[in-house]
Motif scaffolding. Structure first.
Motif, mmCIF file in Angstrom:
data_model
loop_
_atom_site.group_PDB
_atom_site.id
_atom_site.type_symbol
_atom_site.label_atom_id
_atom_site.label_comp_id
_atom_site.label_asym_id
_atom_site.label_seq_id
_atom_site.Cartn_x
_atom_site.Cartn_y
_atom_site.Cartn_z
ATOM 1 N N ALA A 174 2.400 6.606 2.626
ATOM 2 C CA ALA A 174 2.351 6.494 3.423
ATOM 3 C C ALA A 174 3.687 8.256 3.837
ATOM 4 C CB ALA A 174 3.167 5.299 4.687
ATOM 5 N N ALA A 175 4.788 7.614 2.885
ATOM 6 C CA ALA A 175 6.100 8.442 3.013
ATOM 7 C C ALA A 175 5.520 10.496 2.610
ATOM 8 C CB ALA A 175 7.330 8.042 3.194
ATOM 9 N N LEU A 176 4.963 10.633 1.868
ATOM 10 C CA LEU A 176 4.674 11.090 0.991
ATOM 11 C C LEU A 176 3.449 12.487 1.589
ATOM 12 C CD1 LEU A 176 5.431 9.345 -2.706
ATOM 13 C CD2 LEU A 176 6.842 11.227 -0.641
ATOM 14 N N GLY A 177 3.692 13.587 1.351
ATOM 15 C CA GLY A 177 2.324 14.239 1.629
ATOM 16 C C GLY A 177 1.347 14.396 1.464
ATOM 17 N N ALA A 178 -0.134 14.884 1.366
ATOM 18 C CA ALA A 178 -1.326 14.958 0.977
ATOM 19 C C ALA A 178 -1.593 15.306 -0.414
ATOM 20 C CB ALA A 178 -2.483 15.898 1.326
ATOM 21 N N GLY A 179 -0.386 15.095 -0.886
ATOM 22 C CA GLY A 179 -0.421 16.062 -2.436
ATOM 23 C C GLY A 179 -0.453 14.322 -3.021
ATOM 24 N N THR A 180 -0.600 13.438 -2.627
ATOM 25 C CA THR A 180 -0.489 11.920 -3.385
ATOM 26 C C THR A 180 -1.350 11.168 -2.932
ATOM 27 O OG1 THR A 180 0.628 11.099 -1.812
ATOM 28 C CG2 THR A 180 2.108 11.819 -2.681
ATOM 29 N N ALA A 181 -2.606 11.877 -2.518
ATOM 30 C CA ALA A 181 -3.501 11.141 -2.084
ATOM 31 C C ALA A 181 -4.716 11.679 -3.392
ATOM 32 C CB ALA A 181 -5.015 12.475 -1.695
ATOM 33 N N LEU A 182 -5.188 9.489 -3.494
ATOM 34 C CA LEU A 182 -5.447 9.246 -5.039
ATOM 35 C C LEU A 182 -6.958 9.984 -5.002
ATOM 36 C CD1 LEU A 182 -6.120 7.048 -7.062
ATOM 37 C CD2 LEU A 182 -7.824 5.996 -5.699
ATOM 38 N N GLY A 183 -8.071 10.592 -4.196
ATOM 39 C CA GLY A 183 -9.022 11.847 -4.443
ATOM 40 C C GLY A 183 -9.994 10.340 -5.647
ATOM 41 N N GLY A 184 -9.888 9.492 -6.106
ATOM 42 C CA GLY A 184 -10.712 8.510 -6.650
ATOM 43 C C GLY A 184 -11.588 7.438 -5.996
ATOM 44 N N HIS A 185 -12.035 6.176 -6.432
ATOM 45 C CA HIS A 185 -12.881 5.616 -5.360
ATOM 46 C C HIS A 185 -11.912 4.354 -5.944
ATOM 47 C CE1 HIS A 185 -16.824 3.435 -4.928
ATOM 48 N NE2 HIS A 185 -16.545 2.947 -5.765
ATOM 49 N N ILE A 186 -12.118 3.837 -4.921
ATOM 50 C CA ILE A 186 -11.838 2.017 -4.743
ATOM 51 C C ILE A 186 -13.052 0.923 -4.633
ATOM 52 C CG2 ILE A 186 -9.808 0.561 -3.626
ATOM 53 C CD1 ILE A 186 -8.455 3.251 -3.155
ATOM 54 N N ARG A 187 -13.213 0.497 -4.943
ATOM 55 C CA ARG A 187 -14.247 -0.535 -4.792
ATOM 56 C C ARG A 187 -14.115 -1.700 -4.108
ATOM 57 N NH1 ARG A 187 -17.204 -2.108 -10.030
ATOM 58 N NH2 ARG A 187 -17.886 0.241 -9.966
ATOM 59 N N SER A 188 -13.002 -2.546 -4.389
ATOM 60 C CA SER A 188 -12.549 -3.574 -2.947
ATOM 61 C C SER A 188 -10.963 -3.560 -2.899
ATOM 62 C CB SER A 188 -12.827 -3.920 -3.260
ATOM 63 O OG SER A 188 -13.181 -4.775 -4.709
ATOM 64 N N LEU A 189 -10.265 -3.469 -2.509
ATOM 65 C CA LEU A 189 -8.938 -4.387 -2.170
ATOM 66 C C LEU A 189 -8.734 -5.715 -1.490
ATOM 67 C CD1 LEU A 189 -7.032 -1.415 -0.630
ATOM 68 C CD2 LEU A 189 -6.885 -2.010 -2.493
ATOM 69 N N ARG A 190 -8.484 -6.753 -1.963
ATOM 70 C CA ARG A 190 -8.797 -7.859 -1.551
ATOM 71 C C ARG A 190 -6.574 -8.662 -0.947
ATOM 72 N NH1 ARG A 190 -12.589 -10.150 -6.364
ATOM 73 N NH2 ARG A 190 -13.895 -9.296 -4.910
ATOM 74 N N TYR A 191 -6.289 -9.240 -0.087
ATOM 75 C CA TYR A 191 -5.043 -9.495 0.331
ATOM 76 C C TYR A 191 -5.255 -11.180 -0.064
ATOM 77 C CZ TYR A 191 -1.375 -11.311 3.087
ATOM 78 O OH TYR A 191 0.426 -12.170 2.720
ATOM 79 N N TRP A 192 -4.310 -11.952 -0.450
ATOM 80 C CA TRP A 192 -4.614 -13.507 -0.569
ATOM 81 C C TRP A 192 -3.136 -13.674 0.397
ATOM 82 C CZ3 TRP A 192 -6.226 -11.313 -4.925
ATOM 83 C CH2 TRP A 192 -8.112 -11.493 -5.242
ATOM 84 N N PRO A 193 -3.068 -15.041 1.104
ATOM 85 C CA PRO A 193 -1.848 -15.308 2.015
ATOM 86 C C PRO A 193 -0.406 -15.660 1.555
ATOM 87 C CG PRO A 193 -4.032 -16.183 3.155
ATOM 88 C CD PRO A 193 -4.211 -15.223 1.576
ATOM 89 N N ARG A 194 -0.701 -15.210 0.434
ATOM 90 C CA ARG A 194 -0.283 -16.564 -0.929
ATOM 91 C C ARG A 194 0.431 -15.317 -2.217
ATOM 92 N NH1 ARG A 194 -2.827 -19.064 -4.823
ATOM 93 N NH2 ARG A 194 -4.579 -19.462 -4.937
ATOM 94 N N ARG A 195 1.128 -16.185 -2.846
ATOM 95 C CA ARG A 195 1.465 -15.256 -4.221
ATOM 96 C C ARG A 195 0.657 -16.299 -5.504
ATOM 97 N NH1 ARG A 195 2.775 -14.593 -9.798
ATOM 98 N NH2 ARG A 195 4.737 -13.786 -10.010
ATOM 99 N N LEU A 196 -0.337 -15.385 -5.805
ATOM 100 C CA LEU A 196 -1.419 -16.338 -7.003
ATOM 101 C C LEU A 196 -0.445 -16.393 -8.258
ATOM 102 C CD1 LEU A 196 -4.299 -13.768 -6.199
ATOM 103 C CD2 LEU A 196 -3.600 -16.069 -5.101
ATOM 104 N N THR A 197 -0.769 -17.310 -9.105
ATOM 105 C CA THR A 197 0.022 -17.897 -9.901
ATOM 106 C C THR A 197 -0.631 -16.369 -10.884
ATOM 107 O OG1 THR A 197 -2.124 -19.125 -11.037
ATOM 108 C CG2 THR A 197 -0.328 -20.392 -9.566
ATOM 109 N N ASN A 198 0.223 -16.587 -12.134
ATOM 110 C CA ASN A 198 -0.038 -15.733 -13.562
ATOM 111 C C ASN A 198 -1.253 -16.101 -13.666
ATOM 112 O OD1 ASN A 198 2.309 -14.172 -12.601
ATOM 113 N ND2 ASN A 198 3.252 -15.340 -14.428
ATOM 114 N N ALA A 199 -1.519 -16.732 -13.776
ATOM 115 C CA ALA A 199 -2.966 -17.350 -14.045
ATOM 116 C C ALA A 199 -4.484 -16.643 -13.593
ATOM 117 C CB ALA A 199 -3.705 -19.009 -14.652
#
Length: 130
Positions: free
Chosen positions: A98-123
């Motif tokens: 957010a704070a950096l310019g357009a030069g930080t754009a990934l320019g790649g492919h993100i297949r998915s992002l997921r969010y869990w409302p808790r701290r997942l265990t390391n396992a």
């Protein structure tokens, strides 16, 4: 992201619109990702994921809570930190920082992002990135 090797291109950023309060992951060197937490301008946690080969999807997962963070990639926990504070954030930027310019754009492919409302265990982190 696959087939991406440029350095300092952000995958995602959770921030307050500045780089002083930010939790983010980015392509770092070659096909390695780096995840970090910055709170009030102070780096709280930082670590690198496992390198991937060209054509292989990179899978990473980041879990956080105060004094308990971890990053896993390709089925292995890459780092943990038990002495960190979490910034107050109010926005998510996918494919950039957010704070950096357009030069930080990934320019790649993100297949998915997921969010869990808790701290997942390391396992669980290992399982979702295998």
């Amino acid at each position: 992201a696959t087939e991406h090797s440029a350095s300092d291109k952000w995958i995602f950023s959770l921030s307050n619109g500045t780089s002083n309060d930010d939790m983010s992951s980015r392509q770092f060197t070659g096909r390695t990702s780096r995840t970090s937490i910055i709170n009030v301008g102070v780096v709280q946690a930082v670590g690198n994921g496992a390198a991937t080969t060209a054509g292989t999807p990179a899978k990473g997962a980041f879990a956080y809570m105060a004094n308990d963070t971890a990053w896993a990639s390709q089925g292995a926990v890459g780092f943990t930190d038990t002495d960190c504070s979490i910034p107050i954030v109010d926005r998510l930027r996918v494919g950039g920082q957010a704070a950096l310019g357009a030069g930080t754009a990934l320019g790649g492919h993100i297949r998915s992002l997921r969010y869990w409302p808790r701290r997942l265990t390391n396992a669980e982190l290992q399982q979702v990135t295998a």
